[in-house]
Design a protein around this motif. Structure first.
Motif, PDB file in Angstrom:
ATOM      1  N   HIS A 164     -18.934  -1.455   4.850  1.00  9.10           N
ATOM      2  CA  HIS A 164     -18.430  -2.174   5.804  1.00  9.10           C
ATOM      3  C   HIS A 164     -19.336  -2.642   6.959  1.00  9.10           C
ATOM      4  O   HIS A 164     -18.860  -3.764   7.627  1.00  9.10           O
ATOM      5  CB  HIS A 164     -17.193  -1.542   6.458  1.00  9.10           C
ATOM      6  CG  HIS A 164     -16.213  -1.205   5.330  1.00  9.10           C
ATOM      7  ND1 HIS A 164     -15.676   0.083   5.331  1.00  9.10           N
ATOM      8  CD2 HIS A 164     -15.523  -1.808   4.333  1.00  9.10           C
ATOM      9  CE1 HIS A 164     -14.774   0.009   4.184  1.00  9.10           C
ATOM     10  NE2 HIS A 164     -14.739  -1.014   3.749  1.00  9.10           N
TER      11      HIS A 164
ATOM     12  N   THR B  61     -11.627   5.317   8.051  1.00 10.66           N
ATOM     13  CA  THR B  61     -11.843   4.700   6.748  1.00 10.66           C
ATOM     14  C   THR B  61     -12.989   4.039   6.489  1.00 10.66           C
ATOM     15  O   THR B  61     -13.377   3.333   5.496  1.00 10.66           O
ATOM     16  CB  THR B  61     -10.639   3.911   6.025  1.00 10.66           C
ATOM     17  OG1 THR B  61     -10.521   2.665   7.088  1.00 10.66           O
ATOM     18  CG2 THR B  61      -9.100   4.917   5.906  1.00 10.66           C
TER      19      THR B  61
ATOM     20  N   LYS C 226       0.754  -1.358  -0.163  1.00  9.83           N
ATOM     21  CA  LYS C 226       0.022   0.062  -0.085  1.00  9.83           C
ATOM     22  C   LYS C 226       0.968   1.211  -0.024  1.00  9.83           C
ATOM     23  O   LYS C 226       2.011   1.320   0.382  1.00  9.83           O
ATOM     24  CB  LYS C 226      -1.166  -0.038   1.077  1.00  9.83           C
ATOM     25  CG  LYS C 226      -1.891  -1.047   1.300  1.00  9.83           C
ATOM     26  CD  LYS C 226      -2.983  -0.863   2.308  1.00  9.83           C
ATOM     27  CE  LYS C 226      -3.932  -2.036   2.164  1.00  9.83           C
ATOM     28  NZ  LYS C 226      -4.978  -2.182   3.248  1.00  9.83           N
TER      29      LYS C 226
ATOM     30  N   GLU D 174      -8.324  -4.436   2.240  1.00 13.00           N
ATOM     31  CA  GLU D 174      -8.554  -3.351   2.886  1.00 13.00           C
ATOM     32  C   GLU D 174      -8.125  -3.308   4.470  1.00 13.00           C
ATOM     33  O   GLU D 174      -8.274  -2.470   5.130  1.00 13.00           O
ATOM     34  CB  GLU D 174     -10.200  -2.500   2.965  1.00 13.00           C
ATOM     35  CG  GLU D 174     -10.534  -2.151   1.197  1.00 13.00           C
ATOM     36  CD  GLU D 174     -11.838  -1.716   1.590  1.00 13.00           C
ATOM     37  OE1 GLU D 174     -12.107  -1.057   2.475  1.00 13.00           O
ATOM     38  OE2 GLU D 174     -12.530  -2.219   0.483  1.00 13.00           O
TER      39      GLU D 174
ATOM     40  N   GLU E 260      -3.250  -7.371   4.449  1.00 20.02           N
ATOM     41  CA  GLU E 260      -4.113  -7.991   3.307  1.00 20.02           C
ATOM     42  C   GLU E 260      -4.206  -9.521   3.062  1.00 20.02           C
ATOM     43  O   GLU E 260      -4.006 -10.097   2.095  1.00 20.02           O
ATOM     44  CB  GLU E 260      -3.449  -7.343   1.897  1.00 20.02           C
ATOM     45  CG  GLU E 260      -3.280  -5.824   1.972  1.00 20.02           C
ATOM     46  CD  GLU E 260      -2.752  -5.405   0.804  1.00 20.02           C
ATOM     47  OE1 GLU E 260      -2.265  -6.026  -0.204  1.00 20.02           O
ATOM     48  OE2 GLU E 260      -2.732  -4.200   0.766  1.00 20.02           O
TER      49      GLU E 260
ATOM     50  N   PHE F  10     -13.929  -5.319   7.000  1.00 25.33           N
ATOM     51  CA  PHE F  10     -13.191  -4.854   6.052  1.00 25.33           C
ATOM     52  C   PHE F  10     -12.548  -6.232   5.220  1.00 25.33           C
ATOM     53  O   PHE F  10     -11.924  -7.022   5.873  1.00 25.33           O
ATOM     54  CB  PHE F  10     -11.862  -4.198   6.584  1.00 25.33           C
ATOM     55  CG  PHE F  10     -12.115  -2.881   7.009  1.00 25.33           C
ATOM     56  CD1 PHE F  10     -12.150  -1.922   6.586  1.00 25.33           C
ATOM     57  CD2 PHE F  10     -12.581  -2.731   8.384  1.00 25.33           C
ATOM     58  CE1 PHE F  10     -12.491  -0.415   7.154  1.00 25.33           C
ATOM     59  CE2 PHE F  10     -12.775  -1.510   9.437  1.00 25.33           C
ATOM     60  CZ  PHE F  10     -12.979  -0.317   8.386  1.00 25.33           C
TER      61      PHE F  10
END
Length: 331
Positions: A197, A192, A71, A209, A213, A205
């Motif tokens: 969600h 976020t 990311k 996300e 991951e 999530f």
């Protein structure tokens, strides 16, 4: 038969060198050591590759990989430290010349604490380990280097302290803080969070996300935290739920700025992660087992709980536990 390259002395540089695959390689000042190094290179072609590339070239190749596979915040952090490292060591330094003292000198900056130094050296080590995996190097030259020990952020708030913090919060910051305190989520997860969600009593999530991951991150909502989220779900079906007074998503810096001002008012340091640390500590004090708590906090095992559970700060709780360990009744 093709003529084999041999070491030769360059008077201008006062160095022994050789040319392999059209590339000049420096062997050093001492003739005996130069020939030993030369023979080693001829036996190990991978070592030749290590002599031909520079740390700067490896860093660029590694950052290209990070940009494609990690990311943006991870890329930014790695680029920051690797750029600083290359600027300090020089763009021409070869991996084989890198010694632990080079990194020690680089990281011994007055503005860097032991945690920052640990992070910086760790990222260089990751870059070199990646280079080994990709076949650029035969081995990392600093694999066994000892790093400064990173300090834990010993920040945990009692319920009374949290009431102080909350009393100085205003506007949209209040529900954001309440949500972090009530769920023990990571600050990034709170800022976020979107309607997509939320699934009744769960927040999910997806793996792409979530941290790491690898697996979905599940946050369990209580009636209290459900009531925090409900009004936002009714009005914001798209985009993040928690926004600032201007209707913009909270950022890490904007939250930090607001909490810094609160710190000045309450007289102790206030950070967003303090809510997460406190959640873990208070959960253990309330006898939540470590396996369940690790799931609630989104960890794969119980080892990370020790980073948050600062029970040593709760003297009264430990006194009670000491009596229980001896079979005595609480006072």
């Amino acid at each position: 038969m093709a003529r084999q390259p041999k070491p030769y002395y360059r008077r201008a540089q006062k160095r022994w060198v050789c040319t392999i695959d059209g590339k000049r390689i420096t062997l050093g000042e001492d003739k005996k050591q130069a020939f030993e190094k030369y023979h080693g290179l001829m036996l190990d072609r991978q070592a030749v590759r290590a002599e031909l590339c520079t740390l700067n070239q490896l860093a660029q190749a590694y950052l290209d990989w990070v940009a494609q596979n990690r990311k943006q915040p991870t890329y930014d952090k790695h680029r920051h430290y690797l750029k600083s490292c290359i600027e300090a060591l020089g763009k021409t330094m070869k991996p084989g010349s890198l010694k632990p003292h080079h990194l020690t000198t680089w990281t011994n900056k007055g503005t860097w604490n032991c945690t920052t130094r640990n992070d910086a050296i760790t990222i260089v080590q990751r870059m070199l380990n990646w280079s080994v995996e990709q076949g650029y190097l035969a081995a990392s030259p600093i694999q066994k280097m000892k790093k400064p020990k990173a300090k834990r952020r010993e920040i945990v708030y009692t319920p009374e302290q949290w009431k102080q913090i909350r009393s100085h919060a205003t506007g949209p910051l209040i529900p954001l803080l309440d949500f972090m305190w009530g769920t023990g989520c990571r600050p990034k997860e709170a800022r976020t969070l979107q309607a997509k969600h939320v699934h009744d009593e769960l927040i999910i999530f997806p793996p792409d996300e979530s941290k790491g991951e690898a697996d979905s991150r599940v946050i369990f909502l209580t009636p209290e935290t459900q009531s925090i989220v409900a009004p936002f779900l009714a009005h914001r079906r798209a985009g993040v739920l928690f926004v600032n007074s201007r209707g913009n998503p909270w950022t890490k810096d904007s939250i930090k700025s607001r909490l810094t001002r609160i710190s000045e008012k309450v007289g102790f340091r206030v950070i967003a992660y303090g809510a997460r640390h406190s959640y873990a500590t208070n959960a253990l004090i309330r006898s939540v087992d470590t396996v369940s708590l690790s799931h609630l906090m989104g960890h794969k095992d119980t080892r990370m709980i020790n980073n948050y559970a600062h029970l040593a700060q709760n003297v009264e709780f430990l006194k009670t536990q000491a009596r229980a360990a001896c079979g005595l009744q609480p006072r």
